[in-house]
Structures are given as C-alpha cells and as structure tokens.
Design a protein around this motif. Sequence first.
Motif, PDB file in Angstrom:
ATOM      1  N   LYS A  17       0.845  -1.194   0.000  1.00  0.00           N
ATOM      2  CA  LYS A  17       0.000   0.000   0.000  1.00  0.00           C
ATOM      3  C   LYS A  17       0.881   1.244   0.000  1.00  0.00           C
ATOM      4  CE  LYS A  17      -4.066  -1.984   2.245  1.00  0.00           C
ATOM      5  NZ  LYS A  17      -5.032  -1.876   3.359  1.00  0.00           N
ATOM      6  N   ALA A  19       0.501   5.373   0.554  1.00  0.00           N
ATOM      7  CA  ALA A  19      -0.437   6.366   1.078  1.00  0.00           C
ATOM      8  C   ALA A  19      -0.200   7.715   0.407  1.00  0.00           C
ATOM      9  CB  ALA A  19      -0.282   6.504   2.586  1.00  0.00           C
ATOM     10  N   ASP A 242      -8.572   1.176  -7.272  1.00  0.00           N
ATOM     11  CA  ASP A 242      -7.563   1.779  -6.391  1.00  0.00           C
ATOM     12  C   ASP A 242      -6.151   1.245  -6.664  1.00  0.00           C
ATOM     13  OD1 ASP A 242      -9.474   3.308  -4.727  1.00  0.00           O
ATOM     14  OD2 ASP A 242     -10.185   1.303  -4.182  1.00  0.00           O
ATOM     15  N   THR A 263      -3.817   4.562  -1.233  1.00  0.00           N
ATOM     16  CA  THR A 263      -4.814   4.872  -0.208  1.00  0.00           C
ATOM     17  C   THR A 263      -4.753   6.342   0.183  1.00  0.00           C
ATOM     18  OG1 THR A 263      -3.443   4.550   1.767  1.00  0.00           O
ATOM     19  CG2 THR A 263      -4.369   2.560   0.736  1.00  0.00           C
ATOM     20  N   GLY A 267      -5.069   5.608   5.335  1.00  0.00           N
ATOM     21  CA  GLY A 267      -5.143   4.196   4.975  1.00  0.00           C
ATOM     22  C   GLY A 267      -6.446   3.759   4.345  1.00  0.00           C
ATOM     23  N   ARG A 268      -7.480   4.617   4.388  1.00  0.00           N
ATOM     24  CA  ARG A 268      -8.754   4.275   3.746  1.00  0.00           C
ATOM     25  C   ARG A 268      -8.625   4.354   2.232  1.00  0.00           C
ATOM     26  NH1 ARG A 268     -12.679   7.940   4.368  1.00  0.00           N
ATOM     27  NH2 ARG A 268     -11.151   9.530   4.949  1.00  0.00           N
ATOM     28  N   LEU A 269      -9.533   3.665   1.516  1.00  0.00           N
ATOM     29  CA  LEU A 269      -9.581   3.776   0.064  1.00  0.00           C
ATOM     30  C   LEU A 269     -10.416   5.003  -0.311  1.00  0.00           C
ATOM     31  CD1 LEU A 269     -10.009   0.002  -0.820  1.00  0.00           C
ATOM     32  CD2 LEU A 269      -7.921   1.393  -0.937  1.00  0.00           C
TER      33      LEU A 269
END
Length: 299
Positions: A17, A19, A242, A263, A267-269
């Motif tokens: 991921k 950010a 995403d 993200t 950390g959210r999409l």
Amino acid sequence: SGRTPCPPSQESPPVQKSALVPYAHLPRAHHDRHVLTSTVDVFGVAHWLLGDEAPQPGGDVLPFDALVVSVHPGGHVELTELSAVRARWPRLDRLPDGGFVLAASRARRYEDADQVQVFDALGRETSSFSVGDAVEHLLVDEAGHVWVGHFDENPAGIRRWSTTGHIYWASDGASIPGLFDCYALNVSGTTAWACTYTDFPLVEIRPDRPVKVWTNRVRGAKAVAVHGERVAFYGGYGEEVDRLTHGELTETSVEPTAVGLLTLPDGRLPGRRRIVGRGSRIYVQTQPFTAWCVFDLSS
C-alpha cells in the motif's frame, strides 16, 4: 512416523500500500460554497471553482458569477471572481498569465460556439470558442496552451489549443493505436503523456517531435505519472479502481514491476475522486472535494 510432511503455506504476499500525502486545503472560510470543480495547475497551485449552489440536471443555465480560490504550495491564498460563467459541469485550469480557462464538459446544441471561456487575471472573459463535446481532461501547459482529451462520444482524441481557439497539435494521424477514449492525460512543462482506450499504450507527446508509443499491459488506468524511465498507473476496472501499478520503460514497452493500492493518508480507500496527473505527480481529491492529496513517483 511415516506421515507425509505438510507442504509449506502458500499464502500470497501482503498487498503493498502507498499512502497519499496531504497537499492543499480549501480554506474553511469558503466551505459554505459549492465546489463546482477543482484542479492543480502545471506550477503546483491548487484551484477551487465555487458557486452558490450545485448545478441541476436539465433546464437552461443562466450565466452566473463564480469564485476561484487558489492555494499556492507555500499556503498563500488568492481569490478571483469570474463573471458570467456559462458551464453547468465545468473543467477549469489556470493560465500562466494569471487568467483562467473554463470549459463545459458537454457541448449542448445552442452553446457549441462558446463552450470554452477564457478569463483574464481580473476575471473578465476575453475569448470563447468550442473544442467539441465530451471533454474528459482540460490541462494547461507552461506555454499557456490548452490540452483537451475527449471521452468516447467524441472521436477527436487529444488536441492542443491556443487560448483563441487555434489547434496547435491533434492526435489525428499521430499513429496512436486504438484511440477511442483518452482515459489518462498528464501535462507537465509542454509535454503531454496519455494512456488511451482501447489498447492503453503509454504515449509521449512533445510539440516539436514525433509521438513516442510504448505498448502497455495495464488496462483501465485513469492517471499516469512519469519520472525518467519509471512510470506509475493509477486506477483500473471494477475492483482495480484503487490499483497502483509501477513499471519501467524499455525501448518499446512498459514492463510492470510492482502492483499495489493507493490509499488516503489514513489508509482508507478513496471512494469518489478527482484525479490530475502532472509529471511525476498524481493529485487525488475525494468528497467533499475540499482537499488535495498527492502521490509523487520521484520521492
């Protein structure tokens, strides 16, 4: 014991991921206005076009006054009142001289002649012209020329315009394979990068030389960032909305090197989003569209 040992676990590696980093915020004093559109220009300044109310589907659009709030990388805020805006769902960008260019994304029958409005630094309209229906991207370069990428309801593809309606470059005859829809457009300096439906090649457009095309296996990306021989594609179809795909440029192709997710800083999409590609950067804005975040391939 004679038992067959269990095979080692074949768990797939964790998804990498990345950010986004906070970039610019609309000052809270303007949160009572409706965000009609927003962008980040070629110099890294964030702009919000604000109106008194949200656009309504159907019916006539009366010219209305709108406010542009510009937030510079250092935090300095500028306000520009635009007079007699005509676009219901506009695209916006700033010109190097401090003026603005604004285009309706759809060209309705009676408004074709003045679908694009050019404003000076005082917010007064100085010229208007049409670029055709189905405007997906509108990005101004450092020379003050306007790059327009169309979605599939207009076969014009990609064109570079002057602020008086003269075409300086067009994708017609540029040997871009399968150009039916400009999915991703990135304008930095005076160079444009594009990724187009149906073949999704990576295309480099420089006004003074032939177009360069790399074949590409990444499908459906809505934004592209380029830094030297490295490239990143953001977005995709369905569950890949995403996705962040890294790649390397070879002589003729983009070779993917890593796939992960992009993200929000927490950390959210992202959900519903606006995206702007500028060189090595992909800027992302999510509801309520009052803040921009950035992914930078060069960092």
